[in-house]
Design an enzyme around this catalytic site. Structure first.
Site, PDB file in Angstrom:
ATOM      1  N   GLY A   1       0.800  -1.218   0.000  1.00 23.87           N
ATOM      2  CA  GLY A   1       0.000   0.000   0.000  1.00 23.87           C
ATOM      3  C   GLY A   1       0.826   1.258   0.000  1.00 23.87           C
ATOM      4  O   GLY A   1       0.397   2.311  -0.467  1.00 23.87           O
TER       5      GLY A   1
ATOM      6  N   VAL B   1       8.903  -2.055  -3.891  1.00 20.11           N
ATOM      7  CA  VAL B   1      10.300  -2.304  -3.527  1.00 20.11           C
ATOM      8  C   VAL B   1      10.987  -2.936  -4.720  1.00 20.11           C
ATOM      9  O   VAL B   1      10.469  -3.888  -5.320  1.00 20.11           O
ATOM     10  CB  VAL B   1      10.405  -3.223  -2.301  1.00 20.11           C
ATOM     11  CG1 VAL B   1      11.866  -3.453  -1.935  1.00 20.11           C
ATOM     12  CG2 VAL B   1       9.656  -2.627  -1.116  1.00 20.11           C
TER      13      VAL B   1
ATOM     14  N   LYS C   1      13.006   1.309  -1.981  1.00 21.01           N
ATOM     15  CA  LYS C   1      11.561   1.430  -1.806  1.00 21.01           C
ATOM     16  C   LYS C   1      11.103   2.775  -2.334  1.00 21.01           C
ATOM     17  O   LYS C   1      11.565   3.827  -1.876  1.00 21.01           O
ATOM     18  CB  LYS C   1      11.174   1.288  -0.332  1.00 21.01           C
ATOM     19  CG  LYS C   1       9.670   1.362  -0.102  1.00 21.01           C
ATOM     20  CD  LYS C   1       9.305   0.970   1.303  1.00 21.01           C
ATOM     21  CE  LYS C   1       7.802   0.888   1.473  1.00 21.01           C
ATOM     22  NZ  LYS C   1       7.414   0.392   2.787  1.00 21.01           N
TER      23      LYS C   1
ATOM     24  N   ASP D   1       4.616  -1.631  12.189  1.00 18.93           N
ATOM     25  CA  ASP D   1       4.058  -2.573  11.213  1.00 18.93           C
ATOM     26  C   ASP D   1       4.748  -3.931  11.308  1.00 18.93           C
ATOM     27  O   ASP D   1       5.210  -4.488  10.310  1.00 18.93           O
ATOM     28  CB  ASP D   1       4.196  -1.995   9.793  1.00 18.93           C
ATOM     29  CG  ASP D   1       3.274  -2.702   8.805  1.00 18.93           C
ATOM     30  OD1 ASP D   1       2.286  -3.317   9.247  1.00 18.93           O
ATOM     31  OD2 ASP D   1       3.538  -2.642   7.591  1.00 18.93           O
TER      32      ASP D   1
END
Length: 823
Positions: free
Chosen positions: A22, A26, A41, A135
């Site tokens: 989202g 990468v 990224k 995360d």
């Protein structure tokens, strides 16, 4: 590569996409300067256009780059090319935990514990730099080909020391299946959010399934709901040991204060669980796969102890410095003793220095820790010191006592006499005279000894004076507490004319406090006297009875209906209220006439437009031209600030009466409080009326205010009916209106249910994508409104976002979203 140029970033060649998410993509890339493979990224364009997000992204990537830990993927660089923001990271050859789960279904308990232990070490390192990952999930934990555990994607990390203003309120970063409740709500995050996410990830590794199943909204609702907990780990996978299950249960506690508070604490608990498994393992049994062979460091406490032991061992075994220091110290002491012994009987040499300086020097050597007591007015200790050193002085200089000694003696006697006089004045509490006496002293050509003595006396006077003033202030404060304000005022006035400089300001403030207290008491007594004949309960009952007439602008009928039931004092107040309300309605009607045939510069309380073309006023309602006939909108549903802006010449009391009629209680109270400060009669009465009887008034006036929405609902004009109800609920969403609000919500639910029925029928009849989307959005909006009415705001917010994802222009969903934002 989906339009991404290989040479987009100078110094790198972008080779291929190795991951998508989202946040962006990468890519595998080659760093030219070091001929090294790296991962790059690229931030998604939808985030790159958000300046606040980019600012946070760049700053926190730089912080993450400072991390250098064996279990953290290294951030190497960050920057941007045009509007492409990127992070360069260490490239890892290996597999993610997510891939292992996909291949195996679940991970063996020992392997899972060892992986989790390594992640806690990574989190501990990040915490020391003030970072929270935000995360943690199986996709972000990698196992390298050399069997090392790596925590990835530190680019999402948030600095706990950063400006909170850079995090949008109500938003969150993270993955719903593993995210902590407080993070899902968009609240503040700390290391305990990562502990929760790692616990949920460990649950997944051990059981082979996610703790909460379902779509995103359902999962987030379960995460936020503190009463919803995952199934017991041993119920899902009975082979898991009780110790491990307990550790996981603690880590995923919904309330953060119940979890492990630090990564080290979590890591220690995981190691205990691993030890409990190893103690049960048969001797000589090998540990499973290559992931199972990931080495785990010694326990944290053991490592600390071992480190300390190692340092002590090195110092004691290898370093000769301690021995050299001891021997050197002994040699120095021996030399000093010999020198002193040889010089003990020798005659000191006259250096030709100043005699007083030499004497002072000798005196300091004798008693360095004590200061002369000037306040005592005696020089016994100094004389004694002088006698003790006399022989040495005589041996150095046989001259008679100098003029300095005579002057010092005179100063000593003067200080002693001064102290005696001051003692007498202080005993009589004549502090001002003592200060004046000290001020008359001539300080010309005086020694520092004398000046210090005067300073000490000044401190004595100030201290005694302040103690006396504090004692008097305490008496006054006790009188204030006992409500003896007049007596306290007299004492404070006397004290202010006699107090010392250190307390004068404090006494002045105290006098002002007393004066305000006396004025407030007098005002309250006057208000109490006036209000004694007034009964707010009976007055509120009269207003409720006259509600239909007042709401429709029939003020004369209202007076005839209830005046006979009121006492004389209450009649005067009622007449004043009615006259002011009627005056304001006339002024508003005259002002709004300028907009006939145009758009009225007033909106609903919700911020939505009131209606179509303005055609005039009827009673207490605006009238608007619409298809199928005029729409009547009660003034009570309109934005109070914009409506009152059309009454600029009115007094605060008049505006307060008008607000009260329209249930704008917050605005009414504010206007009456301003009127009270201006000395307006009966303002305090209306403030008490609102405090005590807002609920009764709201319920009585509700029928008249809700009537237009009922009529629109009957005519199937559902959108206008919903808008009016939405505005009414915002008006009623204030203390004291709970019953009326609950009554109003029933009609709103009926309206939304009719919308669901109509859109569903249209979708069934015409299988058009837009109709289907409208139908789904209507159903979810009804669900969101029901959650909002039940006080479950977080669930309502998640649902309405889902509705807007399906139908971004749905007016019902947009209105509910605006309601949630106003909360």
């Amino acid at each position: 590569m989906s339009g991404i140029k290989p040479n987009l970033i100078e110094g790198y060649t972008l080779q291929k996409i190795i991951g998508k998410g989202g946040m962006g993509v990468v890519l595998k890339a080659l760093q030219h300067s070091l001929d090294k493979t790296v991962a790059v990224k690229l931030l998604s364009p939808k985030f790159s256009s958000d300046s606040e997000y980019v600012k946070r992204f760049v700053r926190e990537a730089k912080i993450a780059a400072k991390l250098n830990h064996s279990n953290i993927m290294q951030v190497l660089d960050t920057g941007h090319v045009d509007k492409h923001y990127y992070i360069v990271m260490e490239y890892i050859e290996g597999v993610s935990v997510a891939q292992l789960l996909k291949e195996r279904g679940r991970i063996e308990e020992r392997e899972a514990l060892r992986i989790a232990i390594k992640v806690t070490e990574a989190l501990a390192a990040a915490q020391k730099q003030g970072l929270v990952h935000r995360d943690i999930k199986p996709e972000n934990i990698m196992i390298t080909e050399s069997n090392e555990v790596k925590l990835c994607d530190m680019g999402l990390a948030k600095s706990t020391r950063s400006d909170a203003g850079l995090t949008q309120e109500g938003s969150f970063v993270g993955t719903p299946y593993y995210i902590a409740p407080e993070q899902a709500k968009g609240g503040s995050v700390d290391i305990r959010c990562d502990i929760y996410a790692l616990g949920m990830t460990l649950y997944h590794m051990l059981s082979g399934c996610r703790p909460f199943a379902g779509d995103t909204i359902k999962v987030l609702a379960n995460q936020i709901d503190l009463d919803k907990k995952p199934r017991d780990l041993r119920t899902v996978e009975p082979s898991i040991s009780p110790v491990t299950a307990t550790v996981v249960k603690t880590a995923i506690a919904k309330r953060r204060s119940y979890r492990y508070q630090e990564p080290e604490e979590f890591g220690d608990a995981l190691e205990d669980a691993l030890d409990s498994l190893d103690s049960k393992r048969p001797a000589g049994r090998a540990v499973g796969s290559k992931v199972g062979r990931v080495s785990s460091k010694p326990r944290r406490g053991a490592r600390r102890d071992a480190g300390a032991e190692s340092r002590v061992g090195r110092t004691s075994a290898k370093s000769p410095l301690p021995y050299i220091a001891v021997i050197g110290g002994m040699v120095v002491i021996l030399i000093v003793v010999v020198v002193l012994a040889l010089s003990g009987g020798s005659e000191p040499t006259d250096t030709g220095g100043d005699e007083e300086v030499a004497a002072a020097s000798r005196h300091d050597e004798e008693e360095p820790e004590r200061r002369p007591d000037y306040s005592a007015g005696t020089s016994t200790r100094r004389d004694s010191g002088r006698r003790d050193s006399g022989r040495t002085a005589d041996s150095r200089d046989s001259a008679p006592s100098s003029s300095r000694s005579l002057k010092r003696e005179q100063e000593r006697q003067g200080l002693e006499q001064m102290k005696s006089k001051i003692d007498s004045l202080l005993a009589q509490e004549k502090f001002k005279q003592a200060g004046q006496l000290l001020g008359m002293v001539d300080m010309t050509d005086k020694s520092s000894y004398y000046m210090n003595g005067i300073v000490e006396q000044k401190k004595r006077i100030d201290k005694a004076w302040e103690e006396k003033d504090n004692s008097e202030i305490e008496k006054i404060e006790n009188l204030i507490t006992g409500k003896e304000l007049e007596r306290a005022s007299r004492l404070a006035e006397e004290l202010e004319s006699n107090c010392g400089s250190t307390t004068r300001r404090r006494v002045g403030t105290l006098r002002k406090t007393i004066a305000r207290a006396i004025a407030d008491r007098k005002q309250k007594e006057e208000e109490k006297r006036k209000a004694a004949a007034l009964d707010t309960r009976k007055y509120a009952a009269a207003l409720c009875e006259a509600a239909p007439e007042i709401m429709n602008g029939k003020y004369k009928d209202a007076r005839l209906k209830v005046e006979s039931k009121l006492a004389e004092a209450a009649k005067a107040i009622f007449k004043k209220q009615i006259d002011f309300s009627q005056e304001q309605l006339k002024a508003l009607k005259k002002k709004s006439a300028d907009y006939t045939g145009e758009k009225l510069p007033v909106t609903l309380v919700s911020g939505e437009p009131v209606g179509g073309t303005f055609i005039g006023m009827k009673g207490g309602c605006w009238a608007f031209d619409a298809e199928g006939g005029a729409i009547m909108c009660p003034l009570a549903l309109c934005d109070p600030a914009k409506t009152l802006a059309m009454l600029t010449s009115a007094s605060n009391f008049a505006r307060g009466c008008f607000c009260l009629q329209n249930l704008w209680f917050t605005h009414a109270r504010r206007e009456f409080e301003s009127a009270k400060k201006a000395g307006e009669e009966y303002a305090d009465f209306f403030i008490r009326l609102i405090e005590k009887h807002a609920a009764e008034l709201a319920e009585a006036y509700l029928t008249e205010i809700a009537r237009p929405a009922e009529e629109l609902y009957g005519k199937k004009k559902l959108l206008n009916a919903f808008r009016f109800q939405n505005a009414l609920e915002l008006v009623l969403d204030q203390p004291g209106c709970e019953k009326a609000l609950e009554k109003s919500r029933k009609l709103t639910k009926r309206i939304l249910a009719s919308v669901v029925k109509e859109t569903g029928a249209a979708a069934s009849k015409n299988r058009d994508n837009d109709r289907i989307a409208e139908s789904y959005a209507a159903e979810i909006s009804l669900f969101a409104y029901t959650a909002l009415a039940a006080g479950k705001r977080d669930i309502a917010l998640l649902a309405i976002r889902k509705a807007l994802n399906i139908d971004a222009d749905n007016p019902y969903a947009l209105a509910i979203m605006d309601r949630l934002k106003k909360k």
